[in-house]
Design a protein around this motif. Sequence first.
Motif, PDB file in Angstrom:
ATOM      1  N   ILE A 152      32.726  89.447 -29.750  1.00 34.18           N
ATOM      2  CA  ILE A 152      32.880  88.189 -30.488  1.00 34.18           C
ATOM      3  C   ILE A 152      31.731  87.246 -30.173  1.00 34.18           C
ATOM      4  N   LYS A 155      28.969  88.465 -32.326  1.00 32.81           N
ATOM      5  CA  LYS A 155      29.226  88.183 -33.741  1.00 32.81           C
ATOM      6  C   LYS A 155      28.832  86.758 -34.098  1.00 32.81           C
ATOM      7  N   GLN A 267      30.341  84.456 -41.395  1.00 30.76           N
ATOM      8  CA  GLN A 267      31.159  85.515 -40.806  1.00 30.76           C
ATOM      9  C   GLN A 267      32.465  85.719 -41.588  1.00 30.76           C
ATOM     10  N   ALA A 268      32.905  84.700 -42.328  1.00 35.58           N
ATOM     11  CA  ALA A 268      34.227  84.762 -42.961  1.00 35.58           C
ATOM     12  C   ALA A 268      34.192  85.103 -44.445  1.00 35.58           C
ATOM     13  N   ALA A 271      35.839  88.363 -45.826  1.00 37.23           N
ATOM     14  CA  ALA A 271      37.290  88.385 -45.636  1.00 37.23           C
ATOM     15  C   ALA A 271      37.973  87.406 -46.584  1.00 37.23           C
ATOM     16  N   HIS A 291      39.198  84.662 -35.252  1.00 40.48           N
ATOM     17  CA  HIS A 291      38.475  85.905 -35.547  1.00 40.48           C
ATOM     18  C   HIS A 291      38.844  86.983 -34.529  1.00 40.48           C
ATOM     19  N   GLU A 296      40.097  86.711 -39.906  1.00 41.40           N
ATOM     20  CA  GLU A 296      38.671  86.471 -40.115  1.00 41.40           C
ATOM     21  C   GLU A 296      38.377  85.555 -41.292  1.00 41.40           C
ATOM     22  N   ASN A 297      39.354  85.263 -42.127  1.00 47.01           N
ATOM     23  CA  ASN A 297      39.124  84.398 -43.294  1.00 47.01           C
ATOM     24  C   ASN A 297      39.338  82.935 -42.922  1.00 47.01           C
TER      25      ASN A 297
END
Length: 676
Positions: A152, A155, A267-268, A271, A291, A296-297
């Motif tokens: 994470i 990420k 990142q989202a 999703a 996340h 993740e959304n």
Amino acid sequence: MRINPETVERIKQTADIVEVVGDFVSLKKKGANYSACCPFHNEKTPSFNVNPSRQIYKCFGCGAGGDSIKFVMDIDGIGYGEALRYLAGKYNIEIQEEELTDEETIRQNERESLYIILNFAKNFYRQQLEDSEEGQAVGLSYFRERGFTNEIRKKFELGYSLDTWDSFIREALEKGYSPEILEKAGLLIHREGSRPGDRQTTGYDRFRGRVIFPIHHVSGKVIAFGARILKSDKANANQKGANQPKYLNSPETDVYHKSDVLYGIFQAKNAIRQLDHCYLVEGYTDVISLHQAGIENVVASSGTSLTVEQIRLIGRFTPNVTILYDGDIAGIKAALRGLDLVLEEGLNVNVVLFPDGDDPDSFVRKVGAEAFKVHLKKASKDFISFKTEILLADAGNDPFRQAAVIGDVVNSIVKIPDAIKRQVFFHRTSEMMKVDEQMLITEGNKQLRKLQTQKSQDRRQPSEISSPEGPKDLGSFSNDESRQNAEISADFFPLENDFAEAPPRSRLHYQEEAFVKLLVVYGTKELEPTISVCQYVLGQIDGIDFKDPIFHHLLTLFRENFGRNHVLPTDYFLNHHESEIRDQTIEWLTVRHELSDLWKDKHHIDVPLEIDVLDKTSFNNILRLKKAFIEEKMKVCLQQAVHANTGEEQESIMTEFMHYKSISMAAAKELGSVIG
């Protein structure tokens, strides 16, 4: 360095317009093409079209159009070279470069320089977190305490800035970056009395002694940083910099405008698009913790007031948003007043409340991922019902305050653009408040009329509304009373594609356009073996020149090239160096409405396409052009006749007029457009 032509061509051939646009906008299949709400202007009805066969996009509202490179340039506000580099990175294309001249180096886009130094800073902070003794002891320990795994941290590209005055600045200067670009990127704070270029006294690191949260653009580039201090004020009381703010963000720069950005959107976005839903939280750690829990959304407003631009950014990927509040009722009331504009933007808004003292980050760590997801489902309420419950509980049994609540809730309902949804919420609210539904509708109609009146006044007084005041404040998640009074910035009845009308065009102008469009789109097609559309139509209009500059230029290009036995293909104009020609070609190639397959499959009605009847289209096009051309000559004759000095001169002019009229009538008869 300049990207060499071979690499540019490879990028163009590899980049897929649907994939590129789909990274920024949620596309829906529509026949052979794709559609979406335009990301370049505010609209409720999709008018943005993506054509995969031609590899172009076109908005019928604001007029934006181009290929994959142009889309990245426009959506990201970057130069041509940086757009190419973005696409090369997306498709793993190795870039071959050529040396720039000194003059070209000077002219290099400053925005690209900002992206480069921000990326350098991100890598530096990550290296300090993972490799330095202080980074591991302070920064890494903090992230591990919060349960953030290696995956994470990677990420979100988390980092650490050493607790020294200028460790980053010294490193950047050693690598050749200028103090000026460091300051413009918001990484350097000038030390009072320092002189630009003096490496010893230039300034100091903005984010020293903090863990670093890089803020990404929707395309993935780092555009700013958020930073959290870890040392408490008590422990730091005897040192310089005591009583610093807990969180520190980058200042506004040429590439970072906080009102346009949501933390975690890069990142989202996938999703959000796949699940057709977005969770909105307040802080960086809320996003990262969710996340890690498999949700993740989720994106964050980064502790700032929510803006219209941020809402529209979410709206690119989904119309469904759930706002996650902590248990601070005072802060929630302050935010409620501004969130009406979320409804006004056409989004479906739900709200989830957490127990008092908990935020999404602390709650998910307390109960675990599965229990957190269960809570999201059970506690979720639509925004209108949630607002009604909160305000009614606050009003108690006071009838005056209850009446005020009715007006407040109705004011929110009328912001919803969809009439059916408004009706549903009027019905539900009447049951919750135990008041007559028709009374609520009547009150809503009054407020709608007020909005329309205000809208008309604003349009009559453009000077009073044109001065920029910055982004409209939609309310924050904090208890900041100054953020309670959000203003209505969009009309309740938005006019789609409300752009300045073009001046009226003559019939001849339309026929010139239709003729040139035929050449550009179908010029290489054959009507008969060895006879192209270009050869046929050019041979029928000798002696005719066009008045419109662009159409005249295009006609000249076709004539000159056909004289050398070469017919220009459509791609030549799609990639033309003149933007006006490129844009015009894209407009001609993009069809707003496609014929439904039901005509043929269900009703057995065969509707021929334009390409199937090119011979007839070409013939009619020539006739209409000649007719319009002759009618312009007739107008000239009539004007000359009015100012004729003698009867003989007038008779001669009218004879010429009647000659033109007979030609026009013959063309009209052939076209079947004679009117008695």
